[in-house]
Structure formats: C-alpha cells, structure tokens
Design a protein around this motif. Structure first.
Motif, PDB file in Angstrom:
ATOM      1  N   ALA A 227      51.255  36.341  28.431  1.00 58.37           N
ATOM      2  CA  ALA A 227      51.573  36.117  29.840  1.00 58.37           C
ATOM      3  C   ALA A 227      50.386  36.466  30.734  1.00 58.37           C
ATOM      4  N   LYS A 228      49.688  37.568  30.417  1.00 59.98           N
ATOM      5  CA  LYS A 228      48.527  37.955  31.214  1.00 59.98           C
ATOM      6  C   LYS A 228      47.401  36.933  31.061  1.00 59.98           C
ATOM      7  N   ALA A 229      47.195  36.481  29.836  1.00 56.05           N
ATOM      8  CA  ALA A 229      46.169  35.455  29.625  1.00 56.05           C
ATOM      9  C   ALA A 229      46.543  34.162  30.340  1.00 56.05           C
ATOM     10  N   GLY A 230      47.841  33.834  30.353  1.00 51.29           N
ATOM     11  CA  GLY A 230      48.291  32.622  31.029  1.00 51.29           C
ATOM     12  C   GLY A 230      48.064  32.675  32.526  1.00 51.29           C
ATOM     13  N   LEU A 231      48.269  33.835  33.133  1.00 50.27           N
ATOM     14  CA  LEU A 231      48.000  33.987  34.569  1.00 50.27           C
ATOM     15  C   LEU A 231      46.522  33.746  34.867  1.00 50.27           C
ATOM     16  N   CYS A 273      48.577  43.307  35.295  1.00 51.05           N
ATOM     17  CA  CYS A 273      47.213  42.851  35.595  1.00 51.05           C
ATOM     18  C   CYS A 273      46.683  43.520  36.860  1.00 51.05           C
ATOM     19  N   LEU A 274      47.537  43.652  37.865  1.00 56.19           N
ATOM     20  CA  LEU A 274      47.118  44.294  39.110  1.00 56.19           C
ATOM     21  C   LEU A 274      46.852  45.780  38.886  1.00 56.19           C
ATOM     22  N   ALA A 275      47.709  46.434  38.095  1.00 55.50           N
ATOM     23  CA  ALA A 275      47.529  47.860  37.820  1.00 55.50           C
ATOM     24  C   ALA A 275      46.260  48.114  37.022  1.00 55.50           C
ATOM     25  N   GLU A 276      45.922  47.196  36.122  1.00 55.14           N
ATOM     26  CA  GLU A 276      44.734  47.352  35.279  1.00 55.14           C
ATOM     27  C   GLU A 276      43.457  46.857  35.963  1.00 55.14           C
ATOM     28  N   GLY A 277      43.583  46.251  37.141  1.00 52.24           N
ATOM     29  CA  GLY A 277      42.406  45.718  37.826  1.00 52.24           C
ATOM     30  C   GLY A 277      41.939  44.379  37.287  1.00 52.24           C
ATOM     31  N   ARG A 278      42.753  43.742  36.428  1.00 53.78           N
ATOM     32  CA  ARG A 278      42.371  42.429  35.895  1.00 53.78           C
ATOM     33  C   ARG A 278      42.570  41.332  36.933  1.00 53.78           C
ATOM     34  N   LEU A 279      43.455  41.551  37.894  1.00 53.67           N
ATOM     35  CA  LEU A 279      43.659  40.660  39.026  1.00 53.67           C
ATOM     36  C   LEU A 279      43.749  41.510  40.286  1.00 53.67           C
ATOM     37  N   ILE A 290      47.806  36.825  48.423  1.00 50.62           N
ATOM     38  CA  ILE A 290      46.977  35.921  47.635  1.00 50.62           C
ATOM     39  C   ILE A 290      46.480  36.674  46.408  1.00 50.62           C
ATOM     40  N   VAL A 291      46.611  36.073  45.234  1.00 54.37           N
ATOM     41  CA  VAL A 291      46.144  36.683  43.993  1.00 54.37           C
ATOM     42  C   VAL A 291      44.797  36.063  43.633  1.00 54.37           C
ATOM     43  N   LEU A 292      43.825  36.922  43.309  1.00 52.99           N
ATOM     44  CA  LEU A 292      42.480  36.450  42.994  1.00 52.99           C
ATOM     45  C   LEU A 292      41.979  37.104  41.713  1.00 52.99           C
ATOM     46  N   LEU A 293      41.074  36.411  41.026  1.00 52.30           N
ATOM     47  CA  LEU A 293      40.299  37.058  39.985  1.00 52.30           C
ATOM     48  C   LEU A 293      39.364  38.056  40.664  1.00 52.30           C
TER      49      LEU A 293
END
Length: 751
Positions: A227-231, A273-279, A290-293
């Motif tokens: 799921a994280k990779a898919g996002l 992803c947000l907690a880990e800083g990946r997004l 807005i969600v960003l890389l």
C-alpha cells in the motif's frame, strides 16, 4: 546424453530428451521474453542443431544444457524445443575459447582468449576468479588488463545471477545491467527485502512489474508495504503529468482503485508514510491538504525561500542612471534600443531578481547581450546557463560570453552523487543569467537557486507561453503570477523579425488566431508552409520526401543536421517512434547496426539521450551521432553536439533513442534551421495552443506544417487548461513553512 531422432508416435513425443552443446550462433533473442533461437554444436550430433527456448541472455561460445523434445517445424525443419534451458561454463578448450572471446568479458577478445586457453586450459575460469595474479603469466596481460578482466568476470557473474533471478519472476532481463549498477552485489538481497525499490530506482521497471515480483516473493496484496509503495507510485505518475502533489482524498481514492484494496487500508498506509517522513502533507489555499513526495516539497520550499532571500539584497552593480546604461550599451551593439528595451535593461540593472519574458522577435536576446556587456564593462563576474546544450550554445553565440548547461555549471560530483556547487560552495559569480526558463522544473530550479551566492543578481529569461517543463512544477509561471518578483514582458515585435512569417504566425497562434499561410510561386520561397493532407499514410510519405529531397534541394539544408521533425506524440501512426523508423530507412539505410530494446541503432544515426546520466555527464535531451559499434566489447560510441564522445554498453542503449523525429516536448530549448511538424486529429489529446506555438518557435529559417486543417484549428483554438498542482506560488507570497527534518532525510534517500 540422448541424441535420438525426433520420435514419430504421440506418446513418444511427450518423452523428455536431454541435449548439451556449444552455442555457435544466436539467430534470434527477445530482450522482453527471453525467447531464443540458437544453432548449437551438440554432443552426439553431426553438424549444428537448432535449439529453441527461453533464457535471460545467451552469446556464441556459451555452453547450454537443455531438457525438452524434438519437433519438426513446418517452416524451419527439425529443432529441439527446450522446456528447461540452462547456461553453464563450457568444458572443452574450443568452447572455453569461444566463450571468452565472445566479448562477454571486457578485456578479453579472441586473441587473448586463445592465449589464456593455451596457457591454462580448462582451469582458466578458476584462474580468473581465484588466482588472477597468474594472468600476468600470459603475454600482453599487465596489471591494468588483469584488473579489468577480474572486475568484468565478477560483474558478468553478478549480472547473470540477477538476470536469472528476475527472469524466473517474469521480468525482462534487459534491466539487469542497470539493477546491478544501482545495487551492486547486494541486488538480489535488496530486491527480496523490498521488491518495490525496482519501481522507485530503475528506469523502465514500473510499479506493475515490481508488484508482480513482490507477490511471487510472498508479499500480500493488502500488505502495508504494498500500500505504501502504491501511494508513492500514484504520486510519481502524477509528477509525470507535472504535478508536485495531489489532494489527500482524491489520492486515497486513486490509490485504492489502482491497488484494488480497501480505501481504509490505503489511509492507514498514508498515515504510516507521513509518520515515517516518506510523504509530506501541506495545506493548500482554502485548507485542502496536499500530499507530496518529500523531495518535491523540499524543492518548492527551497525555490521560494531562496527567491525571497535574494530579493532582500541589493544589486551588485553600482547605481547607474538609465541614460548612462543606454550610452554604455548602444554604441557597442551598434543599435538604438526601443523604450521598452531601455526600461527592461534598467530593471535588470536595478532588480536583484528579474524575470524577462516574451515571444520570438521581441528582443530578449538583445537584452541578454546588453547585460553581458554591462557586466564586462563594470567587471562583474557573469555566469550564463540554459537547461539544454543547444540552448547554451545559442546563448554563447549571441552574447560572446561563455555559456554552459545548468548541469555543467553546477558541476556534478560522482563521489557524492550531487552537485559540487550548492549552499556550502556557491557559484563564483556576481550576476547569473538563466535562459529558457520555461523548461525549468522545480527540482532543477532548486538546484540552481541553492548555488546562487547571496550577493549575486539573478536574471531569469524565458517565454511563459511555451509548453511548461517536462518535469513537475511550473516555475516560470508561478514566479510571474506570484507578483513577488519584478517582471518585464516584452510584446513589441521588431521590424526585422516581423518580416518573418514564422515570428508573425507564432504571435498569431499565441493570441488564438489562425496562422496566415503566404502564397508562394515556383520561383519564390517563404519561411512558413502548410501542406494540407488528411490520410496519415499520405502525411508520412510527404514528410519523408520533404526531409530527404525537397527541403535539401530547395533550401540547401542538410537533412541529417539541419532538418528536424517534431511531432506531438511518441506513439501512433504519426508518432516519433514510427517516423523515426521511416526516416532512418530514408536517410541512413545501411551500415553496421545493432538491435536492442526494440530499436535498431546504426552507425551514422542521430540519437537523443533520454535521461540524466551524471557519471557519463550526458543529460536528458542531449543530441548526438552514433559514430562506432564495437562488437568485441559490445559497446557503441556517440559523439554529442559539443564534440564529447561517450561510450555505452549495449545493455545501456535504452538510454538512447533515434532522434530523426522528436516529440515537441523534447525539442524545448532547442532551435533548428528547419522543422517539419505533422499535425492530425490522431493527436487530439495533445492538440493545444502552447504545443503548436512551441513547435513553430523551434524553427529558425523554415517551418513546414503537414496535415489536417481541422487539427490545426483545434490546436489554435484550445488554450492549455491543464492546471498543475503546485504550492510554489503560495510559498512565494506567504513564505514557505519551516523545514521538517524527517522530510529532509527521506528526500535525500529518494534522490
């Protein structure tokens, strides 16, 4: 080994036979499927045997072991159809010599292969792998060649094991070389830990391929890893359309649809992803999240912060009156500046940051020349750059000052994987001019701005009405529309330029008006033509004849060097791929050639680099000529426009494509003596005003449109309504939010 003739009975036909032998020739090999047809000198058989099967890669001189059955093919005759096919090191002196001399191992050709086998016999593989010091006993092999042979042997073994691993999971082995270069000896271990790294890191391997491998390795369809990779995959797809991020709720909906899992699972993955800083999530105007890389988030904030910092400083040029500026410039340029030009030069001399925009023929080049003269006269260090090699070359020719591509100016450092010039080592300049800024995506703009010294002035030049950057963001438009940066827009077309139908029609199209097609006679020529044609086959035929025969004969232009075909799309009957094949046949039909990745590359071909390769120092959009094929080392050599010669292994040829025909997007920043543009309703989804405007402004002496009047009218009428999701304008106006250390760490990991 059983060398029985093909059985006749149906029951016997199902009996599995075994076969082993030396590959003499590979008559066919598919990079995508591994399907191969080989001529093999097999044990127990007279003459050569045709063997058909699937294998990641195979070369003459290799030894195969196969299990399968004999068949009588109605066209090709008797052949061995292998259901299990393995490559093993050959065990005969002749086979070993053929294998080593096949070019598979860099540093060993036929001559050294013979010497090695004569010296070491069947032990040669063990010598190379475990006793490489003994290679020095062979005549002509010194320490450098020994090291090269040892390294190439290790690389070949690793690449083969990676190829076999990927092949067993249904992935084309053609990407194995890139995977090895990216991950080294730990490639298989890395892939097993996180198969989705392939989609993130390896060009040509998408999320679907990585997802297939993941599921074969036991990753569940509803796992958080997937799921994280898919996002990230969905966001990357959106950046390919120019977006820097996407609203949270539509992102969750799209990812759930792509992954075919519950939206709640995707929402859980997003929170992780947000907690880990990946997004990263930011609030857009109106409070929409807005969600960003994180890398793009950092780039947008960097551009805004640096622009705002530069604007607070004073110009390094001492204060000078407008009339003194004009008297300084006009005698040297031998012309009288128009009032708007005088105002623009005064603004450039006073504004720490200035955007200069306008269409063709309005005098942007004259103003950049003036800036170069002022800098020289006042002994300011001037730096000139542009996104592409051709644009930098044109900038240098027009100013008489040294100009570079942005990548070369910033100076990539292979030891760190980044640019040498940045905040801790800024550029040595007082005034930086960046041309063709419509091409700047937010990442490249951030790199430039990180390297600008705090005291320096910045002049950004570009045509905001052209296509936006291929990469994410719309930097030039955001800078202009923010109202934060001083802008000078030139609109008056000068008399000399106004005589050009190219310039006049470019401005008509920019304003949403149909171009005027000048009437011509057999004796008179113009610089702008439209040839109506409706049938795609007719358009292709006309296009080839124009490029090969009519334009060279009437205008004296070289069809390879001076005529460029530009098309709206990559695929389709009138796309770049189809047109490249036709033009290659018409302009460069014979000579040494190699086929890789569905393309035929021939000595003499015009080629384009498709991505940034910092190690080779070639960049996306660089144009060159293929000058040599080296079958012994499986390499090709390409000479680029700046005379650099770059060597590619044949497994790296997916970085190149024929460049007889380019998409209009790929042509940004370049000019050509002549451009030929097919335009048809097949291109409907791409037909818009700024695309046509960009294509026409690429031609310097001649523009020829071929195609449907209806398609032309659609393109002129349809303004670009594609709005990119970007927060840069917001950060320019209100200031960027504070940096997030987690986002910074994640951004560096993704680069």
């Amino acid at each position: 080994m059983n060398g029985a003739a093909p059985p006749d009975s149906g029951d016997a036909a199902r009996t599995m036979d075994s076969l082993a032998g030396l590959v003499e020739r590979v008559t066919y090999h598919s990079e995508n499927t591994g399907y191969s047809v080989m001529q093999v000198r097999a044990r127990g058989h007279r003459g050569e045997v045709a063997v058909v099967g699937t294998v990641p890669d195979v070369n003459p001189g290799e030894w195969i072991e196969a299990r399968g059955r004999w068949e009588l093919h109605p066209k090709h005759g008797r052949q061995f159809v292998a259901e299990d096919l393995r490559l093993v090191p050959p065990d005969t002196p002749d086979g070993i010599e053929r294998f080593l001399g096949s070019g598979l191992i860099h540093g060993i050709g036929p001559v050294y292969a013979r010497r090695l086998v004569q010296k070491f016999g069947r032990e040669v593989f063990d010598v190379i792998e475990r006793q490489s010091a003994r290679l020095l006993e062979v005549e002509g092999i010194g320490p450098m060649r020994r090291d090269r042979i040892r390294a190439a042997w290790a690389e070949q073994k690793s690449v083969r094991s990676i190829m076999t691993f990927l092949f067993s999971h249904g992935v084309s082995p053609a990407r194995a070389f890139r995977i090895y270069k990216r991950y080294g000896e730990r490639a298989i271990e890395t892939i097993r830990m996180d198969p989705y790294c392939l989609a993130r890191d390896i060009r040509g391997i998408g999320f679907l391929s990585a997802d297939r491998i993941a599921q074969q390795l036991g990753v569940g369809r509803d796992s958080l890893l997937r799921a994280k990779a898919g996002l990230a995959h969905v966001l990357l797809e959106l950046t390919a359309d120019g977006h820097c991020g996407w609203p949270r709720e539509p992102l969750l909906e799209r990812a759930a649809e792509v992954l075919e899992i519950p939206r709640a699972r995707v929402a859980e993955a997003l929170e992780q992803c947000l907690a880990e800083g990946r997004l990263v999530t930011r609030a857009a105007p109106g409070g929409v999240p807005i969600v960003l890389l994180p890398g793009l988030d950092a780039d947008e904030r960097t551009v805004a912060a640096r622009i705002r910092e530069l604007l607070r400083g004073s110009h390094p040029l001492p204060a000078i009156r407008d009339e003194d500026l004009a008297s300084l410039v006009e005698p040297r340029m031998r012309l009288r500046l128009a009032p708007a030009q005088r105002e623009a030069i005064a603004a450039a001399a006073a504004s720490k940051v200035l955007v200069l925009t306008g269409g063709p023929g309005v005098g942007k080049t004259t103003l950049v020349r003036a800036v170069a003269m002022i800098a020289r006269a006042r002994r300011l260090r001037l730096a000139l750059c542009a996104p592409t090699g051709r644009a930098a070359q044109r900038l240098q020719e027009s100013t008489g000052a040294t100009a570079m591509t942005i990548h070369r100016l910033l100076d990539f450092d292979p030891s760190t994987g980044g640019f040498r010039h940045g905040p801790s080592h800024p550029l040595r300049c007082d005034w930086l001019v960046v041309d063709e800024c419509s091409m700047l995506d937010v990442t490249l703009a951030a790199h430039v701005l990180r390297a600008v010294p705090p005291h320096a002035a910045l002049l950004l030049v570009g045509d905001v009405d052209q296509l936006p950057s291929v990469g994410p963001g719309m930097v030039l438009r955001d800078l202009i529309e923010s109202g934060v940066v001083p802008v000078r827009r030139l609109t008056v077309v000068f008399r000399q330029a106004a005589r050009s139908h190219i310039v006049a029609n470019a401005h008509r199209i920019r304003e949403g008006r149909m171009p005027e097609i000048p009437e011509v006679s057999p004796r008179a020529t113009t610089d702008f033509y439209f040839i109506p044609a409706e049938d795609p086959e007719e358009i292709r035929g006309l296009l080839v004849r124009l490029v090969r025969d009519r334009i060279p004969r009437r205008f004296g232009l070289d069809p390879m060097r001076e005529v460029q075909v530009l098309t709206p799309m990559q695929r389709g009957d009138l796309g770049a791929r189809r047109l490249n094949a036709l033009l290659q046949t018409a302009l460069n039909p014979s000579g040494p050639a190699i086929e890789r990745f569905g393309q035929t590359f021939r000595v003499g071909d015009k080629v384009i680099q498709l991505d940034n390769d910092y190690e080779k120092r070639v960049f996306n959009g660089d144009i060159g000529r293929l000058i040599e094929l080296r079958p012994d080392t499986r390499e090709v050599r390409v000479q680029f426009d700046d005379d650099r010669v770059v060597t590619y292994h044949e497994l790296e040829l997916d970085s190149l494509a024929p460049a007889y025909a380019l998409t209009i997007h790929k042509s940004q920043g370049s000019e050509y003596p002549a451009v030929v543009v097919p335009i048809h309703t097949q291109h409907y989804v791409m037909l818009q005003r700024n695309l046509l405007y960009t294509a026409i402004t690429r031609g310097r002496r001649l523009v020829v449109l071929i195609g449907s009047p209806r398609a032309l009218a659609i393109a002129v009428r349809r303004a670009d309504t594609h709005q990119r999701v970007t927060l840069l304008r917001e950060w320019l106006v209100h200031g960027p939010p504070e940096d997030d250390p987690r986002a910074r760490r994640s951004a560096s990991a993704l680069e």
